[in-house]
Structures are given as structure tokens and as C-alpha cells.
Design a protein around this motif. Sequence first.
Motif, PDB file in Angstrom:
ATOM      1  N   MET A  53       0.767  -1.044   0.280  1.00 32.95           N
ATOM      2  CA  MET A  53       0.097   0.100   0.165  1.00 32.95           C
ATOM      3  C   MET A  53       1.029   1.248   0.045  1.00 32.95           C
ATOM      4  O   MET A  53       1.648   1.207   0.643  1.00 32.95           O
ATOM      5  N   GLU A  54       0.374   2.313  -0.874  1.00 36.73           N
ATOM      6  CA  GLU A  54       1.108   3.418  -0.905  1.00 36.73           C
ATOM      7  C   GLU A  54       1.088   4.515   0.279  1.00 36.73           C
ATOM      8  O   GLU A  54       0.034   4.527   0.919  1.00 36.73           O
ATOM      9  N   GLU A  55       2.397   4.750   0.791  1.00 38.89           N
ATOM     10  CA  GLU A  55       2.426   5.818   1.825  1.00 38.89           C
ATOM     11  C   GLU A  55       1.715   7.254   1.187  1.00 38.89           C
ATOM     12  O   GLU A  55       2.394   7.557   0.302  1.00 38.89           O
ATOM     13  N   ARG A  56       0.916   7.804   2.099  1.00 39.51           N
ATOM     14  CA  ARG A  56       0.435   8.974   1.763  1.00 39.51           C
ATOM     15  C   ARG A  56       1.341  10.096   2.158  1.00 39.51           C
ATOM     16  O   ARG A  56       1.938  10.039   3.276  1.00 39.51           O
ATOM     17  N   ASP A  57       1.332  11.361   1.312  1.00 38.08           N
ATOM     18  CA  ASP A  57       1.973  12.709   1.648  1.00 38.08           C
ATOM     19  C   ASP A  57       0.909  13.562   2.685  1.00 38.08           C
ATOM     20  O   ASP A  57      -0.231  13.505   2.566  1.00 38.08           O
ATOM     21  N   GLU A  58       1.720  13.659   3.915  1.00 41.20           N
ATOM     22  CA  GLU A  58       0.893  14.039   5.134  1.00 41.20           C
ATOM     23  C   GLU A  58       0.148  15.621   4.534  1.00 41.20           C
ATOM     24  O   GLU A  58      -0.879  15.911   4.948  1.00 41.20           O
ATOM     25  N   GLN A  59       1.144  16.322   4.022  1.00 43.33           N
ATOM     26  CA  GLN A  59       0.927  17.672   3.505  1.00 43.33           C
ATOM     27  C   GLN A  59      -0.440  17.698   2.613  1.00 43.33           C
ATOM     28  O   GLN A  59      -1.137  18.308   2.646  1.00 43.33           O
ATOM     29  N   LEU A  60      -0.305  16.699   1.627  1.00 43.24           N
ATOM     30  CA  LEU A  60      -1.372  16.702   0.723  1.00 43.24           C
ATOM     31  C   LEU A  60      -2.729  15.915   1.258  1.00 43.24           C
ATOM     32  O   LEU A  60      -3.873  16.325   1.107  1.00 43.24           O
ATOM     33  N   TRP A  61      -2.501  15.108   2.441  1.00 43.90           N
ATOM     34  CA  TRP A  61      -3.784  14.615   2.853  1.00 43.90           C
ATOM     35  C   TRP A  61      -4.370  15.650   3.872  1.00 43.90           C
ATOM     36  O   TRP A  61      -5.496  15.868   4.025  1.00 43.90           O
ATOM     37  N   LYS A  62      -3.544  16.564   4.449  1.00 46.09           N
ATOM     38  CA  LYS A  62      -4.083  17.744   5.197  1.00 46.09           C
ATOM     39  C   LYS A  62      -4.825  18.739   4.399  1.00 46.09           C
ATOM     40  O   LYS A  62      -6.027  19.044   4.679  1.00 46.09           O
ATOM     41  N   VAL A  63      -4.383  18.982   3.174  1.00 45.29           N
ATOM     42  CA  VAL A  63      -5.049  19.847   2.264  1.00 45.29           C
ATOM     43  C   VAL A  63      -6.364  18.999   1.632  1.00 45.29           C
ATOM     44  O   VAL A  63      -7.455  19.730   1.579  1.00 45.29           O
ATOM     45  N   ALA A  64      -6.230  17.895   1.317  1.00 47.03           N
ATOM     46  CA  ALA A  64      -7.444  17.147   0.986  1.00 47.03           C
ATOM     47  C   ALA A  64      -8.635  17.151   2.029  1.00 47.03           C
ATOM     48  O   ALA A  64      -9.822  17.185   1.784  1.00 47.03           O
ATOM     49  N   LYS A  65      -8.259  17.049   3.458  1.00 49.18           N
ATOM     50  CA  LYS A  65      -9.059  16.887   4.404  1.00 49.18           C
ATOM     51  C   LYS A  65      -9.758  18.258   4.764  1.00 49.18           C
ATOM     52  O   LYS A  65     -10.966  18.268   5.001  1.00 49.18           O
ATOM     53  N   GLN A  66      -9.106  19.578   4.400  1.00 49.27           N
ATOM     54  CA  GLN A  66      -9.590  20.820   4.526  1.00 49.27           C
ATOM     55  C   GLN A  66     -10.563  20.955   3.354  1.00 49.27           C
ATOM     56  O   GLN A  66     -11.575  21.800   3.719  1.00 49.27           O
ATOM     57  N   ARG A  67     -10.278  20.472   2.127  1.00 44.74           N
ATOM     58  CA  ARG A  67     -11.244  20.800   1.022  1.00 44.74           C
ATOM     59  C   ARG A  67     -12.437  19.853   1.315  1.00 44.74           C
ATOM     60  O   ARG A  67     -13.444  20.390   0.943  1.00 44.74           O
TER      61      ARG A  67
END
Length: 90
Positions: free
Chosen positions: A1-15
Motif C-alpha cells: 500500500m502506498e504511503e500518503r503525503d501528509e501535507q497533501l492529506w491535510k489539504v485534501a481533508k480541509q477541502r
Amino acid sequence: MEERDEQLWKVAKQRANFQRDLVSYCVVNGILWVIWWFTEGHIREHHGLPWPAWVMLGWGIGLVLRFVKAYGSSRDDIAEKEYQRLKDKK
């Protein structure tokens, strides 16, 4: 399973949170306008703004701030763009 980029994950959650809040804003304010219409909106004489407009204004300001936070550029992005502009100018 691919490890996610935490910064992108934070932006995705905000959106995602903003999108959920936008739907809530539309549904709740639609209901408030319907309530207003059936209680006093059909009366021809109005004095001032209808009360649902005040709710929309207050909540809307908060929603705009959440939009800017979710979709606007971060300070780091702005600094990076300015750095590149200065570097290209050199």
C-alpha cells in the motif's frame, strides 16, 4: 500500500470539510428561507432585511474564510513564488 503525503492529506481533508460545510450551508439556509416565506415572507410589507439574510451573512463570512484556507495558497507557496520571481529577475 502506498504511503500518503501528509501535507497533501491535510489539504485534501480541509477541502473535503469545506465541501461538506458548503452543502450544509445551502441546505440549512434553504430551509430557513422556506420557513421565512411561510411565516412572513408572503406578506407584502417588509421592513429591513429578512432574518435569514443575517444568518447567511454571518455563516457566509466563516465559509469564505474556510474556502480561502482550503483552496488558497499557503504562506510557503507564496514565498516560493516570490523567491522564483526574484531569482528569475536576477
